[in-house]
Design a protein around this motif. Structure first.
Motif, PDB file in Angstrom:
ATOM      1  N   PRO A  59      -1.124   6.951   8.958  1.00  0.00           N
ATOM      2  CA  PRO A  59      -1.625   8.017   8.143  1.00  0.00           C
ATOM      3  C   PRO A  59      -1.124   9.218   8.785  1.00  0.00           C
TER       4      PRO A  59
ATOM      5  N   ARG B 206      -0.088  -4.165   2.029  1.00  0.00           N
ATOM      6  CA  ARG B 206      -1.541  -4.089   1.481  1.00  0.00           C
ATOM      7  C   ARG B 206      -2.457  -4.393   3.014  1.00  0.00           C
TER       8      ARG B 206
ATOM      9  N   LEU C 267       3.920  11.009  -1.330  1.00  0.00           N
ATOM     10  CA  LEU C 267       4.505  11.900  -0.463  1.00  0.00           C
ATOM     11  C   LEU C 267       4.690  13.275  -1.210  1.00  0.00           C
TER      12      LEU C 267
ATOM     13  N   ALA D  38       2.358   9.842   7.339  1.00  0.00           N
ATOM     14  CA  ALA D  38       2.442  10.130   5.976  1.00  0.00           C
ATOM     15  C   ALA D  38       1.956  11.623   5.738  1.00  0.00           C
ATOM     16  N   THR D  39       0.989  12.238   6.621  1.00  0.00           N
ATOM     17  CA  THR D  39       0.751  13.621   6.446  1.00  0.00           C
ATOM     18  C   THR D  39       1.961  14.519   6.885  1.00  0.00           C
TER      19      THR D  39
ATOM     20  N   CYS E  90       5.525   3.403   2.141  1.00  0.00           N
ATOM     21  CA  CYS E  90       4.946   2.233   1.674  1.00  0.00           C
ATOM     22  C   CYS E  90       4.810   1.121   3.025  1.00  0.00           C
ATOM     23  N   THR E  91       3.546   0.569   2.997  1.00  0.00           N
ATOM     24  CA  THR E  91       3.253  -0.706   3.956  1.00  0.00           C
ATOM     25  C   THR E  91       2.707  -1.868   3.298  1.00  0.00           C
TER      26      THR E  91
ATOM     27  N   HIS F 103       1.665   5.279  -0.070  1.00  0.00           N
ATOM     28  CA  HIS F 103       1.321   6.639   0.353  1.00  0.00           C
ATOM     29  C   HIS F 103       2.151   7.462  -0.404  1.00  0.00           C
TER      30      HIS F 103
ATOM     31  N   ARG G 103       4.529  14.471   4.084  1.00  0.00           N
ATOM     32  CA  ARG G 103       3.997  15.409   3.067  1.00  0.00           C
ATOM     33  C   ARG G 103       4.274  16.806   3.167  1.00  0.00           C
TER      34      ARG G 103
ATOM     35  N   GLN H 287       0.819  -1.059  -0.008  1.00  0.00           N
ATOM     36  CA  GLN H 287      -0.242  -0.211  -0.132  1.00  0.00           C
ATOM     37  C   GLN H 287       0.868   1.176  -0.228  1.00  0.00           C
TER      38      GLN H 287
ATOM     39  N   ALA I 141       7.683   7.953  -1.234  1.00  0.00           N
ATOM     40  CA  ALA I 141       6.707   7.151  -0.945  1.00  0.00           C
ATOM     41  C   ALA I 141       6.684   6.719   0.471  1.00  0.00           C
TER      42      ALA I 141
END
Length: 297
Positions: free
Chosen positions: A283, A275, A161, A286-287, A272-273, A159, A290, A157, A270
């Motif tokens: 999350p 799935r 960035l 990741a925020t 990545c984790t 994310h 970014r 999965q 990115a």
């Protein structure tokens, strides 16, 4: 009653050999002998009644059945690992999030931001694992922070960035600085260039973005890791190619210059984790990442 699933050890051996493209490398990863891997693969082929690999020179090539089994096995092992990790975290909610990332990214970008990360995400405890490659199961990791591009492993999965931006950099100590800094990008074809084996597409992408011939783009001195490449550039040994974020501090401090700017490559930063991961810390991380990767931050 006949088996409805292949033996787990045989399937694990096959998945490693298929992913790594080598029985020997699979044996090293699983800490068994080459012969053991070979026997496991042969047992699957005999049970299936069809080959999973074909010899291709000194290497291995997957058959159509082998490709299907590799993808299914990789996804299954990744799901099992993610579920097991989630169960362990549920038992130990205070455990650190194990974050893998390349050593150059860790040293040049992540570590200088740890104090701010701790202040802004005080409940998040990180354990960093420096590594240069990531398998589809992200073995031993909760997540990976990296620079890369699609296609990503189907078991991940991702994310997104920020876009990857690269550009040539050189030191004020470089013997040709005065001649190069006002020259067009084409002048770099005749300049001593430095590159890294971890991102062999960097120079070709930059040349192509400027409408230049990409043949021999990686001519010059190569380095195994970006950290060594940039130290060589700072020492004035040549013009390096690097992501903007990893040289921003050097540009700000005058250790490096970037006369030709930076271009997007189509790659990205990115997180990545595996799935299906339900780790609530991802999350938030990741925020934060970014925000840190925004231009001018």
């Amino acid at each position: 009653m006949s088996r409805t699933l292949p033996p787990l050890n045989a399937l694990r051996a096959f998945e490693a050999a298929a992913r790594l493209g080598s029985l020997s490398r699979a044996a090293a990863e699983l800490h068994v002998t080459h012969g053991a891997i070979s026997r496991h693969v042969r047992s699957l082929e005999e049970a299936l009644g069809a080959p999973l690999f074909e010899r291709e020179g000194r290497g291995l090539a997957l058959t159509a059945r082998g490709l299907r089994l590799r993808d299914a096995a990789g996804d299954a092992f990744a799901t099992l690992q993610a579920t097991w990790g989630a169960l362990q975290r549920a038992r130990e909610p205070a455990a650190a999030l194990v974050l893998g990332c390349p050593g150059s990214l860790l040293a040049r970008w992540a570590i200088p931001r740890l104090e701010r990360l701790s202040a802004e995400l005080p409940t998040l405890t990180l354990h960093f694992s420096a590594r240069e490659g990531f398998d589809p199961a992200l073995s031993g990791l909760d997540a990976a922070l990296l620079l890369g591009e699609a296609p990503w492993p189907s078991s991940w999965q991702v994310h997104a960035l920020a876009p990857e931006r690269i550009g040539p950099v050189l030191s004020p100590r470089h013997a040709q600085l005065a001649a190069l800094q006002d020259a067009p990008p084409s002048a770099l074809r005749g300049a001593p260039r430095l590159h890294t084996r971890s991102r062999p597409q960097a120079w070709p992408r930059w040349f192509a973005a400027h409408g230049l011939e990409t043949a021999d783009a990686n001519a010059g001195t190569g380095f195994e890791h970006l950290t060594y490449l940039l130290e060589a550039a700072v020492a004035g040994l040549g013009v390096a190619i690097a992501p903007l974020e990893l040289v921003q501090a050097d540009l700000d401090q005058g250790r490096l210059a970037a006369p030709w700017g930076f271009v997007e490559t189509g790659g990205q930063w990115a997180l990545c984790t595996t799935r299906g991961s339900d780790d609530a810390r991802i999350p938030a991380l990741a925020t934060w990442l970014r925000t840190e990767l925004q231009p001018g931050r």
